[in-house]
Design a protein around this motif. Structure first.
Motif, mmCIF file in Angstrom:
data_model
loop_
_atom_site.group_PDB
_atom_site.id
_atom_site.type_symbol
_atom_site.label_atom_id
_atom_site.label_comp_id
_atom_site.label_asym_id
_atom_site.label_seq_id
_atom_site.Cartn_x
_atom_site.Cartn_y
_atom_site.Cartn_z
ATOM 1 N N ILE A 298 0.837 -1.207 0.000
ATOM 2 C CA ILE A 298 0.000 0.000 0.000
ATOM 3 C C ILE A 298 0.870 1.255 0.000
ATOM 4 C CG2 ILE A 298 -0.315 0.106 2.527
ATOM 5 C CD1 ILE A 298 -3.181 1.058 1.995
ATOM 6 N N LEU A 299 2.001 1.203 0.693
ATOM 7 C CA LEU A 299 2.895 2.364 0.724
ATOM 8 C C LEU A 299 3.529 2.609 -0.643
ATOM 9 C CD1 LEU A 299 4.661 1.783 4.167
ATOM 10 C CD2 LEU A 299 2.795 3.371 3.661
ATOM 11 N N ALA A 300 3.733 1.529 -1.412
ATOM 12 C CA ALA A 300 4.324 1.666 -2.739
ATOM 13 C C ALA A 300 3.290 2.035 -3.803
ATOM 14 C CB ALA A 300 5.016 0.362 -3.142
ATOM 15 N N THR A 301 2.015 1.682 -3.552
ATOM 16 C CA THR A 301 0.976 1.834 -4.575
ATOM 17 C C THR A 301 0.221 3.150 -4.451
ATOM 18 O OG1 THR A 301 0.677 -0.571 -4.606
ATOM 19 C CG2 THR A 301 -1.087 0.760 -5.560
ATOM 20 N N LEU A 302 -0.064 3.561 -3.226
ATOM 21 C CA LEU A 302 -0.884 4.751 -3.011
ATOM 22 C C LEU A 302 -0.060 5.869 -2.374
ATOM 23 C CD1 LEU A 302 -4.113 3.161 -1.428
ATOM 24 C CD2 LEU A 302 -3.582 3.506 -3.856
ATOM 25 N N PRO A 303 -0.425 7.127 -2.638
ATOM 26 C CA PRO A 303 0.232 8.251 -1.953
ATOM 27 C C PRO A 303 -0.352 8.429 -0.551
ATOM 28 C CG PRO A 303 -1.430 9.092 -3.436
ATOM 29 C CD PRO A 303 -1.427 7.589 -3.625
ATOM 30 N N TRP A 304 -0.312 7.349 0.217
ATOM 31 C CA TRP A 304 -0.924 7.304 1.551
ATOM 32 C C TRP A 304 0.149 7.011 2.577
ATOM 33 C CZ3 TRP A 304 -1.061 3.064 4.939
ATOM 34 C CH2 TRP A 304 -1.895 3.204 6.067
ATOM 35 N N ARG A 305 0.143 7.783 3.646
ATOM 36 C CA ARG A 305 1.053 7.524 4.751
ATOM 37 C C ARG A 305 0.277 7.655 6.056
ATOM 38 N NH1 ARG A 305 3.168 6.009 1.009
ATOM 39 N NH2 ARG A 305 5.305 6.240 0.251
ATOM 40 N N PRO A 306 0.500 6.760 7.002
ATOM 41 C CA PRO A 306 -0.199 6.862 8.287
ATOM 42 C C PRO A 306 0.111 8.191 8.971
ATOM 43 C CG PRO A 306 0.890 4.728 8.063
ATOM 44 C CD PRO A 306 1.383 5.573 6.938
ATOM 45 N N GLU A 307 -0.924 8.804 9.511
ATOM 46 C CA GLU A 307 -0.758 10.054 10.259
ATOM 47 C C GLU A 307 -1.090 9.887 11.740
ATOM 48 O OE1 GLU A 307 -3.032 13.126 8.408
ATOM 49 O OE2 GLU A 307 -1.861 13.093 6.549
ATOM 50 N N ARG A 308 -1.680 8.751 12.094
ATOM 51 C CA ARG A 308 -2.131 8.570 13.480
ATOM 52 C C ARG A 308 -1.635 7.240 14.040
ATOM 53 N NH1 ARG A 308 -5.136 12.899 14.015
ATOM 54 N NH2 ARG A 308 -6.120 13.763 12.144
ATOM 55 N N ASP A 309 -0.393 6.913 13.703
ATOM 56 C CA ASP A 309 0.219 5.646 14.093
ATOM 57 C C ASP A 309 0.764 5.747 15.519
ATOM 58 O OD1 ASP A 309 1.557 3.274 14.307
ATOM 59 O OD2 ASP A 309 3.041 3.686 12.760
ATOM 60 N N ASP A 310 -0.157 5.874 16.467
ATOM 61 C CA ASP A 310 0.227 6.022 17.870
ATOM 62 C C ASP A 310 -0.861 5.366 18.716
ATOM 63 O OD1 ASP A 310 1.617 7.279 20.249
ATOM 64 O OD2 ASP A 310 -0.336 8.271 20.367
ATOM 65 N N LEU A 311 -0.513 4.308 19.430
ATOM 66 C CA LEU A 311 -1.516 3.548 20.169
ATOM 67 C C LEU A 311 -2.231 4.409 21.209
ATOM 68 C CD1 LEU A 311 -2.928 0.862 20.740
ATOM 69 C CD2 LEU A 311 -1.060 0.304 22.321
ATOM 70 N N ASP A 312 -1.480 5.212 21.971
ATOM 71 C CA ASP A 312 -2.131 6.052 22.981
ATOM 72 C C ASP A 312 -3.086 7.052 22.326
ATOM 73 O OD1 ASP A 312 -0.447 4.646 24.644
ATOM 74 O OD2 ASP A 312 0.221 6.395 25.777
ATOM 75 N N GLY A 313 -2.704 7.577 21.158
ATOM 76 C CA GLY A 313 -3.578 8.504 20.443
ATOM 77 C C GLY A 313 -4.854 7.825 19.974
ATOM 78 N N ILE A 314 -4.726 6.588 19.485
ATOM 79 C CA ILE A 314 -5.909 5.823 19.076
ATOM 80 C C ILE A 314 -6.850 5.645 20.262
ATOM 81 C CG2 ILE A 314 -6.691 3.542 18.326
ATOM 82 C CD1 ILE A 314 -4.137 3.373 16.607
ATOM 83 N N VAL A 315 -6.265 5.294 21.408
ATOM 84 C CA VAL A 315 -7.072 5.101 22.614
ATOM 85 C C VAL A 315 -7.731 6.410 23.047
ATOM 86 C CG1 VAL A 315 -6.950 4.567 25.088
ATOM 87 C CG2 VAL A 315 -5.779 3.098 23.422
#
Length: 334
Positions: A298-315
């Motif tokens: 997905i990182l190679a195919t789409l111009p998409w990068r995670p912006e919220r890759d933080d477990l505490d932030g998700i919680v």
């Protein structure tokens, strides 16, 4: 990109976040939802909501009337244990209903289809992280119903002028950071949802199913992706399909790293300054020890990068939404 996008299941958890992402990106959106598990209030008022089943034969007329350029298909049943006890419900709501929706899309000439698939298509993988080309051997009817739909998409795209993206989700969690939507389903089975329900007094404890897995602390390890990052992946997938109409994609949606059940509960403890009551239970049948995405494709195919890759932030986002739900319930009772 011009054209209106149809979001099925747009009154549900992930669908409502995709609607927000599309609207925020300036797209025109029509939502189709039968409101069996979704909520009309969860649909942003900027979108058009049509209460209908996706298998309704009138769907092709709706697609034509709104000049739908793409379908984002979230509608379906998602509870794995229920799929084991009631498999025909899943083959009806997921596989057969999607077959009818695809027939409507072909009849209307809709060129793009983005499908809500799942890591459950892999079953119990031989290795982690698991990649898109690894064996797909589902261990429950839920996973099989989604894999059957992926096969239909491949065949339809080969026979008709349509391309597709099948996005295989890992563990979706969190809520819109602006508090506009979140996981609202009663009786949800997602770990972080259950944990924040316990943190807000809606549950007495959190069950930990299995403490003897071959993992760092004996509990199951999963790849948790923020629902807003996942919604952004759908917008990026649509743009890619429109830019390359001859290509289709099957892509994992995850962060490429995992957290154990106990690590997730530790994060909830940190964010809430509480100590959740953890009830240790035996393993559930069919639960793999680890399920982590190889997300290089997905990182190679789409111009998409995670912006919220933080477990505490998700919680934190999930907790904030759970508190909003509590206030909403009090307001209705008052």
């Amino acid at each position: 990109m011009d054209g209106t996008i149809l979001v099925t299941g747009g009154a549900g958890y992930i669908g409502s976040h995709a609607v927000l992402a599309l609207l925020d990106a300036g797209r025109e959106v029509v939502v189709v939802d039968n409101l069996v598990t979704g909520f009309a209030w969860a649909v942003d008022p900027r979108a058009t909501l049509v209460e209908m089943n996706v298998a309704d034969p009138r769907m092709s007329d709706l697609l034509r009337a709104h000049d739908i350029r793409a379908i984002m298909h979230f509608a379906g049943s998602v509870v794995v244990p229920e799929s084991v006890s009631d498999p025909l419900k899943y083959y009806e709501n997921n596989t057969a209903a999607t077959r009818a929706l695809l027939a409507s899309a072909v009849a209307a000439g809709t060129p793009h289809f983005i499908f809500s698939s799942t890591a459950a298509t892999y079953g119990t993988p031989d290795r982690v992280p698991v990649a898109e080309g690894d064996p797909t051997v589902p261990i429950n009817p839920y996973g099989m119903s989604k894999l059957m739909t992926e096969a239909m998409l491949r065949d339809v795209a080969a026979a008709h002028p349509m391309n597709y993206a099948a996005l295989r989700y890992f563990n979706v969690a969190g809520a819109d950071p602006q508090g506009r939507s979140g996981q609202s389903t009663v009786g949800a089975t997602h770990l972080i949802k259950i944990a924040v329900e316990a943190a807000t007094g809606k549950r007495n404890a959190v069950g930990v199913f299995g403490t003897d897995f071959p993992t760092r602390d004996g509990t199951g390890v999963r790849d948790y992706i923020h629902v807003s990052d996942l919604a952004a992946a759908h917008v990026a997938a649509f743009d890619q399909l429109a830019a390359e109409p001859a290509r289709s994609h099957t892509l994992n949606c995850g962060y490429g790293r995992g957290f154990s059940v106990l690590e997730v509960l530790d994060a909830v403890d940190r964010v809430t300054n509480l100590k959740l009551d953890r009830r240790l239970e035996s393993r559930r049948a069919g639960d793999p020890a680890e399920l982590i995405a190889d997300n290089r494709a997905i990182l190679a195919t789409l111009p998409w990068r995670p912006e919220r890759d933080d477990l505490d932030g998700i919680v934190r986002d999930a907790l904030a939404w759970e508190r909003r739900l509590g206030e909403r319930e009090k307001g209705r009772q008052g």
